[in-house]
Structures are given as structure tokens and as C-alpha cells.
Design a protein around this motif. Structure first.
Motif, PDB file in Angstrom:
ATOM      1  N   LYS A 276      -5.676   3.010   4.182  1.00  0.00           N
ATOM      2  CA  LYS A 276      -6.201   2.677   5.588  1.00  0.00           C
ATOM      3  C   LYS A 276      -6.444   1.333   5.981  1.00  0.00           C
ATOM      4  O   LYS A 276      -6.065   0.937   7.000  1.00  0.00           O
ATOM      5  N   GLU A 277      -6.867   0.753   4.766  1.00  0.00           N
ATOM      6  CA  GLU A 277      -7.057  -0.865   5.071  1.00  0.00           C
ATOM      7  C   GLU A 277      -6.166  -1.721   4.678  1.00  0.00           C
ATOM      8  O   GLU A 277      -5.885  -2.941   5.015  1.00  0.00           O
TER       9      GLU A 277
ATOM     10  N   SER B  23       0.842  -1.297   0.063  1.00  0.00           N
ATOM     11  CA  SER B  23       0.037   0.094  -0.107  1.00  0.00           C
ATOM     12  C   SER B  23       0.850   1.257  -0.060  1.00  0.00           C
ATOM     13  O   SER B  23       0.475   2.258  -0.631  1.00  0.00           O
TER      14      SER B  23
ATOM     15  N   ALA C 223      -8.562   6.371  -0.770  1.00  0.00           N
ATOM     16  CA  ALA C 223      -8.221   6.580   0.786  1.00  0.00           C
ATOM     17  C   ALA C 223      -8.319   4.951   1.176  1.00  0.00           C
ATOM     18  O   ALA C 223      -7.458   4.966   2.247  1.00  0.00           O
ATOM     19  N   SER C 224      -9.014   4.301   0.767  1.00  0.00           N
ATOM     20  CA  SER C 224      -8.948   3.014   1.375  1.00  0.00           C
ATOM     21  C   SER C 224      -7.854   2.087   1.402  1.00  0.00           C
ATOM     22  O   SER C 224      -7.681   1.331   2.308  1.00  0.00           O
TER      23      SER C 224
END
Length: 472
Positions: free
Chosen positions: A268-269, A34, A264-265
Motif C-alpha cells: 500500500k505505502e 515492494s 499489507a502496508s
């Protein structure tokens, strides 16, 4: 198997096959991608392709040397013969240091996941349980290590294969019951283009992903305990291209196709969890946690095996305490395993006692060891090819492509990555290289002093055992 080493041929062909496949799938692929995507956008594919090409070339060189002479010390033993005792000593101990630090990192990562499932057991308790179980597994026999790794790697392979298939179906709009509104290969060029942060981000991406490839060489160490080492090494070397192409490039391509790189995920995830969630797959986070935990346990299992076999080889060559080279009735180097896991336990303790100082120093000071190992493999192959051609040319079953030009080009690229890291202050690249160089310098000085003292004691002392690296 290394003749007369005491190690037993306890690994079956299916073990070696899955160790080779699983060795390139580290936990870093799931949890570290990520940050690479955020840094380079879809261009992270080029970063993975560049590092993947580097690994393929280095593994080809290592495969050439290991197919000619399978040995428990792998590249350390080859460096011993090709470059000198100082080289085998230095890179062997640095590699051992790298993996015992990885033990602590992965034990902590696994403990965090397990604590989330069973909070009644503290994180340090889970780390202790995980380390103890896998230590016991390695102490039983090499076959038990192989069996555990066979299933760990199998789960990783099936998981990534399923992820790629599901992702492709979603991108093409033919996945039943799923409305993947964001999924499209257009995500590769929209949202700022393929290289939204410019071409320089490709090299920055390289710094972020290069360490997730460490482990590709484990198959060459494990081959020494298989029934047909040369066949195992040859098969592993020849299959490295498709393994990296499918598991790394294939899965990352699916991630950046399912979601825009700046969604954004992803940050974040995590990239894979975010991709699965975008498809509305129930419990995607828990599914990925199971897969990440499997990868962590696999890395722990292989890390302990690899560190202990390198310690065993160093003991055989007189570069470590002789006790490291002793095996029990099952052919297991118990002292080497216990010494490796003790350091791992100490590192775990430091992670709880001083995570921002002592443990951070351990992690950063081992961070560039992968690149050092690859560089030593390049220079060893340049010398070892001439030795093999002179002494036993029939053993050149695997040959490095375009020798010596491609070997020199690979070495130059590795040096280039190290130099680029020296200018990287945003992602701690400079600190990692400088601390790793400091540790390498200390080990090298010890090696040179040891060699000088042995020379003074006379030729007999200087000519210590060299892990059976004769080619004839």
C-alpha cells in the motif's frame, strides 16, 4: 578524455566517485522493490543477489575494456571494434532509445510528486519545468552535470546509509524512543518461510528487479571526460561489489527484517515508507518522497547526459548525423543533448496523450535493452581481450576473472533470463522481450543495410571513423 574528441575533462574525481556510487541507486530501488517482495517474499534477497552478481561480472568485463581504452562511446565503441560496425551502431542506438524513454518515465514520476506538493501547477507543467532545468544544466558544461549529480547521489547515499543504520538499531532493539514490535530477523523465515512461494519466485523476482540496476555503466561513459579516465574506470570497477552489497542487499535486508514480507502496508505505502512508518518516524512518507524525487532527478540528469554522450559517439563514428559530434566552446555536444531531450519531450507528450498505447509501447519496447547491452558487453569482451593482448597487453589494468569461462557463464545466464521472460505473462515479461526484440531487429536491419551501402560505395566509405578505439 578521448583524444581529439572535442569533449573536455570537466569532471573531477569527487564527481566520478559519486557518479559511480549513485549510478547503482535508481529510483526503481525505492518504488519497485515492494512488488518484488510481494512476489518472492524474503527470497527477494536472492533475486537481488543474483542480479547484483550479474552486474558485477558485466561491469568487470566493461571495466577491462574501458580501462584499456576510455572512450565516450563505452561499450558501443568496444562492440564496434570487437564485433563489427553493425554491433556498435545497433547497441548504441538501442541504448540511446532506452535512456530517452527513461527521461519521459522519470519526468512523469517527478511531476506526480511535485504536483502533490504544489497542486496549483499541473503535472505536465512540472514535467516541463524539470526537463527544462536539467537540460539547461547539461548544456552549461559537463562540470555542472557532475556537480548536480554529486549532490543528488550524495543525498541518496546518505539516505540509504541512515536507513540501514536506523533499521539495524531497531532490529536489535536499541533504537531510542522506538518500539519496533514487528522488527526481527525472524521475519526472514516466519510467515511461510524464506521462500513462501517456492524457489521459482526467485527468477520471477529477478525479472522485477533487474531493470533497477541499469545505470551502473554510466561511470565508464563519464570517465571519458575526467582528468584520469583509466584511474576513474579502475576505481569504479573495483568498488562495484560493495556498492551493490550495501545499497541494494543491505537496504532490502533491513526492509524485510523490519516488517513481515506479507504486511499489507508494504504494497500500500511502498516498502521503504512502510518500514519507516513501522518505527513511528514522523512524516516518513514525505521524507521518502523527497528521497524518491532526488533519485528521479538524478536519473533524469544522468539519463540526459548518457543519451547525449552516446549520440555524440555515434556521430563521431559516422553512425549518426555529423552535427551530433560537434561541441561548443565549453566542450558540450549541444545538438546531441537537444536531440535527446526533444525525443524525451515527445515521449512525455505521448504519456499524457496515449498512456495505454503509444507510451506503453515505448516503455515495453525499451524494457529488455539493459539485458541486450549486457549480452553485447560479454561478447565484445571475449573478442576484445584477444585484441588487447595482441596489441597492448600492458593496458590490461583490469582483468575479467576466470576468462573466458566466467564470461560465457554470464552470457548464458543473461540468455536464460531473457528466455524465462518469454514465459512470463503475469508481469508482462513476454511482451517486453518481444517488443524489445522487434525494435532491436529494426535497428539491426538499418545497421546491416547501412553497412552494405557503404561497402558498395567503396573501401573509403566503409571505413568511417571508429571513435578512436585503437588500443596501441
Amino acid at each position: 578524455m578521448t583524444p581529439g574528441s572535442g569533449l573536455q575533462a570537466g569532471l573531477k574525481n569527487r564527481h566520478l566517485t559519486m557518479i559511480a556510487i549513485g549510478g547503482v541507486i535508481g529510483a526503481g530501488l525505492f518504488v519497485g522493490s515492494s512488488s518484488g517482495i510481494a512476489t518472492a517474499g524474503p527470497g527477494i534477497l536472492l533475486s537481488y543477489a543474483l542480479v547484483g552478481t550479474l552486474v558485477v561480472l558485466v561491469m568487470r568485463m566493461l571495466g577491462e575494456m574501458s580501462a584499456a581504452n576510455p572512450t565516450s562511446g563505452s561499450f558501443s565503441a568496444h562492440a564496434d571494434r570487437a564485433l563489427g560496425r553493425w554491433a556498435g551502431f545497433s547497441i548504441g542506438w538501442l541504448y540511446w532509445f532506452f535512456w530517452v524513454v527513461v527521461l519521459a518515465v522519470e519526468a512523469t514520476a517527478g511531476a506526480k510528486i511535485l504536483e502533490g506538493w504544489v497542486p496549483s501547477v499541473p503535472q505536465w507543467g512540472w514535467a516541463l519545468i524539470v526537463m527544462t532545468v536539467l537540460t539547461a544544466t547539461n548544456l552549461v558544461s559537463v562540470g555542472s552535470y557532475g556537480e548536480f549529480e554529486f549532490w543528488f547521489a550524495g543525498i541518496k547515499v546518505v539516505a540509504i546509509g541512515a536507513f540501514i543504520v536506523i533499521g539495524l538499531l531497531a532490529v536489535f532493539g536499541v533504537l531510542p524512543g522506538v518500539h519496533a514490535d514487528k522488527a526481527s530477523f525472524g521475519n526472514l523465515t516466519s510467515h511461510g518461510g524464506f521462500l513462501p512461494h517456492g524457489p521459482g519466485a526467485i527468477l520471477t523476482g529477478v525479472l522485477l528487479v533487474v531493470f533497477s540496476f541499469m545505470g551502473s555503466e554510466i561511470a565508464t561513459l563519464a570517465a571519458g571526460e575526467s582528468e584520469d579516465p583509466r584511474r576513474a574506470v579502475t576505481k569504479s570497477t573495483n568498488s562495484i561489489i560493495w556498492r551493490i552489497g550495501v545499497f541494494y542487499l543491505g537496504s532490502i535486508l533491513i526492509v524485510v527484517a523490519l516488517l513481515p514480507w506479507d504486511d499489507a502496508s508494504i504494497a500500500k505505502e511502498g516498502s521503504y515508507v512502510a518500514a519507516l512508518n513501522s518505527l513511528g518516524i514522523a512524516h516518513a512518507g514525505e521524507i521518502m518522497n523527497v528521497i524518491v524525487l532526488t533519485s528521479v532527478l538524478s536519473c533524469l540528469n544522468s539519463g540526459l547526459y548518457t543519451a547525449s554522450r552516446m549520440a555524440f559517439s555515434l556521430g563521431e563514428r559516422g553512425d549518426a548525423p555529423k552535427a551530433f559530434a560537434r561541441v561548443n566552446g565549453r566542450g558540450v555536444p549541444m545538438t546531441a543533448i537537444l536531440a535527446s531531450v526533444v525525443f524525451g519531450f515527445v515521449a512525455v507528450f505521448f504519456n499524457y496523450l496515449s498512456p495505454d498505447k503509444i507510451f506503453l509501447f515505448l516503455v515495453n519496447s525499451s524494457g529488455a535493452v539493459a539485458l541486450f547491452v549486457w549480452l553485447v558487453i560479454c561478447f565484445s569482451q571475449l573478442r576484445m581481450r584477444k585484441i588487447i593482448e595482441r596489441e597492448a597487453p600492458e593496458k590490461l589494468i583490469v582483468r575479467m576473472w576466470l576468462y573466458p569461462y566466467l564470461t560465457w557463464a554470464t552470457a548464458t545466464l543473461i540468455v536464460g533470463v531473457l528466455v524465462y521472460m518469454l514465459f512470463d505473462t503475469e508481469h508482462d515479461g513476454r511482451e517486453t522481450v518481444l517488443l524489445s526484440l522487434l525494435v532491436a531487429a529494426v535497428v539491426l536491419v538499418i545497421a546491416l543495410v547501412k553497412e552494405r551501402l557503404a561497402a558498395r560505395r567503396g573501401p573509403a566509405a566503409a571505413e568511417a571513423p571508429v571513435d578512436k578505439v585503437s588500443i596501441g
